[in-house]
Design a protein around this motif. Sequence first.
Motif, PDB file in Angstrom:
ATOM      1  N   GLY A 111       0.844  -1.199   0.000  1.00  0.00           N
ATOM      2  CA  GLY A 111       0.000   0.000   0.000  1.00  0.00           C
ATOM      3  C   GLY A 111       0.872   1.238   0.000  1.00  0.00           C
ATOM      4  N   SER A 112       0.376   2.340  -0.599  1.00  0.00           N
ATOM      5  CA  SER A 112       1.247   3.521  -0.629  1.00  0.00           C
ATOM      6  C   SER A 112       1.336   4.174   0.747  1.00  0.00           C
ATOM      7  CB  SER A 112       0.814   4.514  -1.710  1.00  0.00           C
ATOM      8  OG  SER A 112      -0.447   5.036  -1.439  1.00  0.00           O
ATOM      9  N   GLN A 113       0.377   3.881   1.636  1.00  0.00           N
ATOM     10  CA  GLN A 113       0.494   4.436   2.993  1.00  0.00           C
ATOM     11  C   GLN A 113       1.838   4.032   3.607  1.00  0.00           C
ATOM     12  OE1 GLN A 113      -1.501   6.554   4.442  1.00  0.00           O
ATOM     13  NE2 GLN A 113      -0.463   6.572   6.410  1.00  0.00           N
ATOM     14  N   THR A 195      -5.443  16.497  -4.584  1.00  0.00           N
ATOM     15  CA  THR A 195      -5.307  16.606  -3.134  1.00  0.00           C
ATOM     16  C   THR A 195      -6.462  15.896  -2.442  1.00  0.00           C
ATOM     17  OG1 THR A 195      -4.406  18.816  -3.472  1.00  0.00           O
ATOM     18  CG2 THR A 195      -5.020  18.236  -1.240  1.00  0.00           C
ATOM     19  N   ASN A 196      -6.111  15.035  -1.517  1.00  0.00           N
ATOM     20  CA  ASN A 196      -7.073  14.527  -0.571  1.00  0.00           C
ATOM     21  C   ASN A 196      -6.910  15.415   0.656  1.00  0.00           C
ATOM     22  OD1 ASN A 196      -8.456  13.162   1.367  1.00  0.00           O
ATOM     23  ND2 ASN A 196      -7.321  11.233   1.194  1.00  0.00           N
ATOM     24  N   PRO A 197      -7.859  16.196   1.075  1.00  0.00           N
ATOM     25  CA  PRO A 197      -9.305  16.020   0.930  1.00  0.00           C
ATOM     26  C   PRO A 197     -10.005  16.853  -0.139  1.00  0.00           C
ATOM     27  CG  PRO A 197      -8.891  17.658   2.619  1.00  0.00           C
ATOM     28  CD  PRO A 197      -7.545  17.223   2.101  1.00  0.00           C
ATOM     29  N   ILE A 223       5.473  13.532  -4.818  1.00  0.00           N
ATOM     30  CA  ILE A 223       4.134  13.776  -5.381  1.00  0.00           C
ATOM     31  C   ILE A 223       3.306  12.504  -5.191  1.00  0.00           C
ATOM     32  CG2 ILE A 223       2.802  14.363  -7.438  1.00  0.00           C
ATOM     33  CD1 ILE A 223       5.293  15.778  -8.546  1.00  0.00           C
ATOM     34  N   ASP A 224       2.252  12.634  -4.430  1.00  0.00           N
ATOM     35  CA  ASP A 224       1.376  11.493  -4.122  1.00  0.00           C
ATOM     36  C   ASP A 224       0.207  11.524  -5.109  1.00  0.00           C
ATOM     37  OD1 ASP A 224      -0.486   9.747  -3.088  1.00  0.00           O
ATOM     38  OD2 ASP A 224      -0.580  10.679  -1.097  1.00  0.00           O
ATOM     39  N   ALA A 225       0.246  10.609  -6.071  1.00  0.00           N
ATOM     40  CA  ALA A 225      -0.804  10.565  -7.098  1.00  0.00           C
ATOM     41  C   ALA A 225      -1.694   9.341  -6.894  1.00  0.00           C
ATOM     42  CB  ALA A 225      -0.177  10.575  -8.485  1.00  0.00           C
ATOM     43  N   ALA A 226      -2.072   9.091  -5.633  1.00  0.00           N
ATOM     44  CA  ALA A 226      -2.891   7.897  -5.334  1.00  0.00           C
ATOM     45  C   ALA A 226      -4.189   7.881  -6.145  1.00  0.00           C
ATOM     46  CB  ALA A 226      -3.200   7.832  -3.842  1.00  0.00           C
ATOM     47  N   TYR A 227      -4.709   9.076  -6.464  1.00  0.00           N
ATOM     48  CA  TYR A 227      -5.963   9.153  -7.240  1.00  0.00           C
ATOM     49  C   TYR A 227      -5.709   9.602  -8.679  1.00  0.00           C
ATOM     50  CZ  TYR A 227      -7.930   9.154  -2.584  1.00  0.00           C
ATOM     51  OH  TYR A 227      -8.249   8.807  -1.296  1.00  0.00           O
ATOM     52  N   GLY A 228      -4.484   9.923  -8.985  1.00  0.00           N
ATOM     53  CA  GLY A 228      -4.229  10.717 -10.184  1.00  0.00           C
ATOM     54  C   GLY A 228      -3.763   9.929 -11.381  1.00  0.00           C
ATOM     55  N   LEU A 251       2.408   6.122  -6.547  1.00  0.00           N
ATOM     56  CA  LEU A 251       1.146   5.668  -7.145  1.00  0.00           C
ATOM     57  C   LEU A 251       0.593   4.536  -6.285  1.00  0.00           C
ATOM     58  CD1 LEU A 251       2.418   5.435 -10.840  1.00  0.00           C
ATOM     59  CD2 LEU A 251       1.231   7.358  -9.776  1.00  0.00           C
ATOM     60  N   SER A 252      -0.627   4.135  -6.596  1.00  0.00           N
ATOM     61  CA  SER A 252      -1.253   3.067  -5.812  1.00  0.00           C
ATOM     62  C   SER A 252      -2.253   2.331  -6.687  1.00  0.00           C
ATOM     63  CB  SER A 252      -1.962   3.701  -4.614  1.00  0.00           C
ATOM     64  OG  SER A 252      -2.814   2.762  -3.987  1.00  0.00           O
ATOM     65  N   LEU A 253      -2.443   1.040  -6.413  1.00  0.00           N
ATOM     66  CA  LEU A 253      -3.497   0.311  -7.126  1.00  0.00           C
ATOM     67  C   LEU A 253      -4.828   0.377  -6.368  1.00  0.00           C
ATOM     68  CD1 LEU A 253      -1.679  -2.945  -8.378  1.00  0.00           C
ATOM     69  CD2 LEU A 253      -1.924  -0.723  -9.509  1.00  0.00           C
ATOM     70  N   SER A 254      -4.833   1.002  -5.188  1.00  0.00           N
ATOM     71  CA  SER A 254      -6.030   0.939  -4.339  1.00  0.00           C
ATOM     72  C   SER A 254      -7.247   1.577  -4.984  1.00  0.00           C
ATOM     73  CB  SER A 254      -5.766   1.620  -3.002  1.00  0.00           C
ATOM     74  OG  SER A 254      -4.793   0.907  -2.289  1.00  0.00           O
ATOM     75  N   LYS A 255      -7.076   2.807  -5.490  1.00  0.00           N
ATOM     76  CA  LYS A 255      -8.264   3.560  -5.907  1.00  0.00           C
ATOM     77  C   LYS A 255      -8.799   3.092  -7.258  1.00  0.00           C
ATOM     78  CE  LYS A 255      -7.281   5.641  -2.104  1.00  0.00           C
ATOM     79  NZ  LYS A 255      -7.969   5.383  -0.844  1.00  0.00           N
TER      80      LYS A 255
HETATM   81  C1  LIG Z   1      -3.804  10.859  -0.846  1.00  0.00           C
HETATM   82  C2  LIG Z   1      -3.631   9.452  -0.435  1.00  0.00           C
HETATM   83  N1  LIG Z   1      -2.408   8.933  -0.477  1.00  0.00           N
HETATM   84  C3  LIG Z   1      -2.164   7.666  -0.114  1.00  0.00           C
HETATM   85  C4  LIG Z   1      -3.191   6.850   0.333  1.00  0.00           C
HETATM   86  C5  LIG Z   1      -2.846   5.455   0.768  1.00  0.00           C
HETATM   87  O1  LIG Z   1      -3.497   4.503  -0.002  1.00  0.00           O
HETATM   88  P1  LIG Z   1      -2.983   2.989  -0.101  1.00  0.00           P
HETATM   89  O2  LIG Z   1      -2.131   2.712   1.102  1.00  0.00           O
HETATM   90  O3  LIG Z   1      -4.233   2.182  -0.121  1.00  0.00           O
HETATM   91  O4  LIG Z   1      -2.192   2.893  -1.377  1.00  0.00           O
HETATM   92  C6  LIG Z   1      -4.477   7.337   0.409  1.00  0.00           C
HETATM   93  C7  LIG Z   1      -5.588   6.495   0.911  1.00  0.00           C
HETATM   94  O5  LIG Z   1      -6.695   6.887   1.109  1.00  0.00           O
HETATM   95  C8  LIG Z   1      -4.708   8.680   0.009  1.00  0.00           C
HETATM   96  O6  LIG Z   1      -5.922   9.214   0.087  1.00  0.00           O
END
Ligand SMILES: Cc1ncc(COP(=O)(O)O)c(C=O)c1O
Length: 422
Positions: A111-113, A195-197, A223-228, A251-255
């Motif tokens: 996970g990217s967290q 940006t989250n939120p 640069i956190d592109a988890a949604y991008g 990056l992340s596969l989560s979203k």
């Molecule tokens: C901006 C952002 N970065 C990173 C994460 C972490 O996601 P994950 O660990 O599932 O890749 C999240 C999860 O909600 C997020 O909103």
Amino acid sequence: MRTFETRFAARMARPTGALELMADLGAALAQAGQREIRMLGGGNPARIPAVEAVFRRRLQEIAADPAQFGRFIAGYSAPEGDLPFREAVAKSLRDQYGWPLTAANVGLTSGSQSAFFFLFNLFAGERTDGGRSRILLPLAPEYIGYADVGLMPDMLVSQPALIRELDGGLFKYGLDFDHLRVTDDVGAICLSRPTNPSGNVLTLVELERLDALARAHDVPLIIDAAYGVPFPGIQHAHCAALWNSNVVLCLSLSKLGLPAARTGVVIADEPIIDALGAFNATAALAPPATGAVVVEPLLRSGELAALCRDHVRPHYAAQSALAIEWLREECGDLPMRIHVPEGAFFLWLWCKGLPIGSEELYRRLKQRDVLVLSGHHFFPGAQGDDPHQRECVRLSYAQPPESVRAGIRVLAEELRRAYECG
Ligand SMILES: Cc1ncc(COP(=O)(O)O)c(C=O)c1O
């Protein structure tokens, strides 16, 4: 009750915003079937049938193929992560953006967290020369998950966003370059895009300016592109992306719809990926390969890009438009503004002058089985006490429309009660 005496426990086992958020999600799941909880809080992605159909097909292909099955479940990957997937990521980014990448520039995490846990403590904290460095968040509000990953207390410092009020009940945050200071103790600059939120998306020009500032101070830009872009691509504005040897792109596969596969993807200069591999080996031997094996051929064939373009992004764009329409219907008479939704799957609501504060609003909504997130969590590293921090809530529109609709109705009732009676 057992108490823990270590500093590690004091940092890592204490109640945090991220824990509250994930515990709410877990409790709601445990109660599924008994009562209906409107989950407008957490970061769970939508379950999009066309996307899940492709993942189901991939699971059948994997089950039928001994080589893929072996990578998927029966062997540890390299500490930097599954090599064929890392090669596919590098090739796809080379082809799409022309970035000079090989698999050695790509590392996976659980996970990217957990990538942020690694990166923040890599670039900031107690230094070997006795000094201390911090992570600079150039635009707050920022992602709740950054707040507590530092092993050293007070590891974050943030710059409040400029606020621009716009027509149509909207507002937009902007980078305050005039007041942004990269002091000597800054070890890296980090931002989420979208940006989250808030769903804000910084432009390429703004990113390049931040990168130039980071380079001038010899620190990386994360640069956190988890949604991008490039995947999941829930980015409606400013689709260009930035990478160079000073940028750490996460990056992340989560979203996309695979949060349980826990797959974070870090794109960085080789020494950073080498350090990431060492961290993975020490903390977990190797990162999970399941998400990587599912997605690798989709990335190579272009099917992933088509899924993002034809299904993921349009799904969230439509949900966003519906949620805004419902908010306008239900809350049109209230002093509430919505941040311009440029990406991700949240609406960030600014309830101006909210008499009860966003934490109390969160509690009242939770009592009525509606989960949102109180905005106060999203100002990690903030100095001072700006009322704006207690006037915002984050609402996810990733859950089924009827749930979002019902949640918005309750939110409007509670907001009206708060404005009328406190
Ligand atoms: C901006 C952002 N970065 C990173 C994460 C972490 O996601 P994950 O660990 O599932 O890749 C999240 C999860 O909600 C997020 O909103």
